[in-house]
Scaffold this active site. Structure first.
Site, mmCIF file in Angstrom:
data_model
loop_
_atom_site.group_PDB
_atom_site.id
_atom_site.type_symbol
_atom_site.label_atom_id
_atom_site.label_comp_id
_atom_site.label_asym_id
_atom_site.label_seq_id
_atom_site.Cartn_x
_atom_site.Cartn_y
_atom_site.Cartn_z
ATOM 1 N NE ARG A 46 -2.943 0.396 3.329
ATOM 2 C CZ ARG A 46 -2.279 0.607 4.475
ATOM 3 N NH1 ARG A 46 -1.560 1.700 4.652
ATOM 4 N NH2 ARG A 46 -2.348 -0.284 5.447
ATOM 5 C CE1 TYR A 98 -16.551 11.310 -16.246
ATOM 6 C CE2 TYR A 98 -15.315 11.254 -14.198
ATOM 7 C CZ TYR A 98 -16.162 10.646 -15.105
ATOM 8 O OH TYR A 98 -16.621 9.372 -14.871
ATOM 9 C CG ASP A 170 -8.518 16.087 -15.164
ATOM 10 O OD1 ASP A 170 -7.791 15.478 -15.974
ATOM 11 O OD2 ASP A 170 -9.593 15.628 -14.729
ATOM 12 C CE LYS A 195 -11.352 7.736 -19.015
ATOM 13 N NZ LYS A 195 -11.428 8.504 -17.826
HETATM 14 O O1 P1T Z 1 -12.551 7.106 -14.624
HETATM 15 P P1 P1T Z 1 -11.395 7.554 -13.771
HETATM 16 O O2 P1T Z 1 -10.116 6.902 -14.075
HETATM 17 O O3 P1T Z 1 -11.746 7.539 -12.300
HETATM 18 O O4 P1T Z 1 -11.117 9.091 -14.152
HETATM 19 C C1 P1T Z 1 -12.031 10.119 -13.880
HETATM 20 C C2 P1T Z 1 -11.846 11.262 -14.841
HETATM 21 C C3 P1T Z 1 -11.165 12.399 -14.445
HETATM 22 N N1 P1T Z 1 -10.945 13.432 -15.285
HETATM 23 C C4 P1T Z 1 -11.387 13.402 -16.549
HETATM 24 C C5 P1T Z 1 -11.133 14.571 -17.454
HETATM 25 C C6 P1T Z 1 -12.069 12.291 -17.033
HETATM 26 O O5 P1T Z 1 -12.494 12.294 -18.313
HETATM 27 C C7 P1T Z 1 -12.329 11.191 -16.165
HETATM 28 C C8 P1T Z 1 -13.106 9.995 -16.597
HETATM 29 N N2 P1T Z 1 -13.897 10.224 -17.722
HETATM 30 C C9 P1T Z 1 -14.722 9.306 -18.308
HETATM 31 C C10 P1T Z 1 -14.896 8.059 -17.848
HETATM 32 C C11 P1T Z 1 -15.422 9.783 -19.523
HETATM 33 O O6 P1T Z 1 -15.953 8.972 -20.299
HETATM 34 O O7 P1T Z 1 -15.434 11.011 -19.720
#
Ligand code: P1T
Length: 381
Positions: A46, A98, A170, A195
Site C-alpha cells: 500500500r 468531467y 486535470d 485514458k
Molecule cells: O474514470 P477515472 O479513471 O476515475 O477518471 C475520472 C476522470 C477524471 N478526469 C477526466 C477529465 C475524465 O475524463 C475522467 C473519466 N472520464 C470518463 C470516464 C469519460 O468517459 O469522460
C-alpha cells in the site's frame, strides 16, 4: 531526454534482481525485513511497490515534475487532492468538467463543509471575484470534458501564485505529449491514467504529479493513509501502454483533425467543438500552451434531437458506444445521459451539453474507415 525517449526509459532500469529489461510485476503485498526497520526500501505494497514506483517515476519525468503518485482510479487521485483541504476551505473549479469530478465535489466533499464555486475559467475577472480568504485550491480541467474549452493555465497561475492558492490541472485530455501544466505554473497535475496514458481501455487508474517536496509528502501521506492505490499488474499495463504514447498521440491528433473537419462540413451537423479550429473561441490559448489539438471532438446535430443522436450512436460500426476515451479504439458517448448525467440539466444546457451533443474519442484506426462510419451513420438520420 526528449519525450519519445522518456516514455520508454525515464524512471526505468533493468530489474536489479535479475536484469530483466521489462519492469516485472511485483505481485507481492509485503517484503522481508532482516531486522525490524532493516529493509530494501519496500515495506508493504500500500505504501510502495516496485512496479508502481517505476510507473510513478516515469510519469513524474513525463510531466517534468519530481514526484509521481498512482491511484486506483482518476477519481481516487482527485479525492487525494481534495483531502489536502479541511472544513471551511473553498475551491474554485472550471464550470465545465468531467461529471464524476463534479459529483465528487458537490455530493462528496461539499457534505464535509468544503465550498465549491464553479466559474468559466477563461474569465480571469470571474476567478478573482470568486476568491475569498478561504480559497485554497483552484481546479482546472483543460481541454474540458466534453465542451473542449481551453483554459489558459499560465493566466490562472498568475492569480494563484499571488495568493498562495494551490493550482491543480486535470491533464487527462491533453496528456503530457500535448501540454505540461507544471511548466505553466500549476502545482499539481492530475491524470485519469485510464485514458490516453494507459491507452488500451484495459486499466482504471489515476495519477498525481508535483514538483514541491512538502506538497509531495502531504500527498504521499494521503496515498498511504487512505490506501486507494493501484495494483502491480495494472501498473505494468500502464507502463507498457505509455511506451507508445507519443506514437499513439500523433495518430489521435491526425485522426481527430480529419474527423472534426469532416463533421464541420456535414449538412446534418450543427456545431463542432475541437480546439484546433482557427475560430474555436480559445484557439489562440490552445496554440500557445498545447503542442497539437488532440483526438477528442464533440458535436451537436441540426434540430437538436436526442432521438437522432441515439440513432446515430447505435448505427456506428466502428465508433463503439461506451463511456471512457483515449484508447486505441474509437469511442462515442452521449454526455447528457452518460458521463455528465450528475450535472443538473439546467447547468448542462448552459454549458452547451444539449440533447443532441455527441462526444467522439478518435482512435488510431485507419481514418478512412472512421469517416465512412460517420458518413453512413449520418445518412441514417
Ligand atoms: O474514470 P477515472 O479513471 O476515475 O477518471 C475520472 C476522470 C477524471 N478526469 C477526466 C477529465 C475524465 O475524463 C475522467 C473519466 N472520464 C470518463 C470516464 C469519460 O468517459 O469522460
Amino acid at each position: 531526454m526528449k519525450f519519445g525517449t522518456k516514455v520508454i526509459h525515464a524512471g526505468l532500469q533493468p530489474d536489479p534482481a535479475t536484469g530483466a529489461v521489462v519492469t516485472p510485476i511485483y505481485q507481492t503485498s509485503t517484503y522481508q525485513q532482516k531486522a525490524p526497520g532493516d529493509h530494501k526500501g519496500f515495506e508493504y505494497s500500500r505504501t510502495s511497490n516496485p512496479t508502481r514506483k517505476a510507473l510513478e517515476d516515469n510519469l513524474a519525468a513525463l510531466e517534468n515534475g519530481k514526484y509521481g503518485l498512482c491511484f486506483g482510479s482518476g477519481l481516487a487521485a482527485v479525492d487525494a487532492v481534495l483531502k489536502l483541504l479541511k472544513t471551511g476551505d473553498e475551491v474554485i473549479s472550471t464550470n465545465d468538467l468531467y461529471g464524476g469530478s463534479y459529483r465528487l465535489f458537490t455530493q462528496g466533499f461539499a457534505q464535509l463543509g468544503i465550498k465549491f464555486t464553479f466559474v468559466p475559467m477563461n474569465n480571469t475577472i470571474a476567478i478573482e471575484e470568486a476568491i475569498t480568504p478561504n480559497t485554497k485550491l483552484i481546479w482546472v480541467e483543460t481541454p474540458t470534458n466534453p465542451m473542449m474549452n481551453i483554459i489558459d493555465v499560465a493566466a490562472v497561475a498568475t492569480i494563484t501564485k499571488k495568493r498562495n492558492i494551490l493550482l491543480a490541472v486535470d491533464n487527462t485530455f491533453a496528456t503530457p505529449f500535448l501540454q505540461n501544466p507544471l511548466g505553466l505554473g500549476a502545482d499539481i497535475v492530475m491524470h485519469s491514467v485510464t485514458k490516453y496514458l494507459a491507452g488500451h481501455s484495459d486499466v482504471i487508474m489515476g495519477a498525481l504529479i508535483c514538483k514541491d517536496e512538502d506538497l509531495a509528502k502531504r500527498l504521499y501521506f494521503i496515498q498511504k493513509s487512505s490506501g486507494a492505490v493501484c495494483g502491480p499488474q495494472d501498473s505494468f499495463l500502464a507502463l507498457r501502454g505509455i511506451k507508445t504514447l507519443h506514437l499513439r498521440m500523433q495518430r489521435h491528433c491526425e485522426n481527430g483533425k480529419i474527423v472534426a473537419t469532416f463533421l464541420r462540413t456535414h449538412p446534418k451537423v450543427d456545431k463542432v467543438y475541437w480546439p484546433g479550429f482557427d475560430d474555436h473561441p480559445n484557439h489562440l490559448i490552445a496554440k500557445k500552451q498545447m503542442r497539437n489539438y488532440g483526438g477528442m471532438i464533440s458535436f451537436s446535430l441540426n434540430g437538436n434531437s436526442k432521438e437522432d443522436a441515439f440513432k446515430l450512436m447505435s448505427t456506428f460500426k466502428i465508433f463503439t458506444l461506451a463511456e471512457s476515451l483515449g484508447g486505441v479504439e474509437s469511442l462515442t458517448c452521449h454526455p447528457a445521459t452518460m458521463t455528465h448525467a450528475s450535472i443538473p440539466s439546467k447547468e448542462r444546457e448552459k454549458l452547451g451539453i444539449v440533447d443532441s451533443l455527441i462526444r467522439l474519442s478518435a482512435g488510431i484506426e485507419d481514418v478512412h474507415d472512421l469517416i465512412e462510419d460517420l458518413d453512413s451513420a449520418l445518412k441514417s438520420i
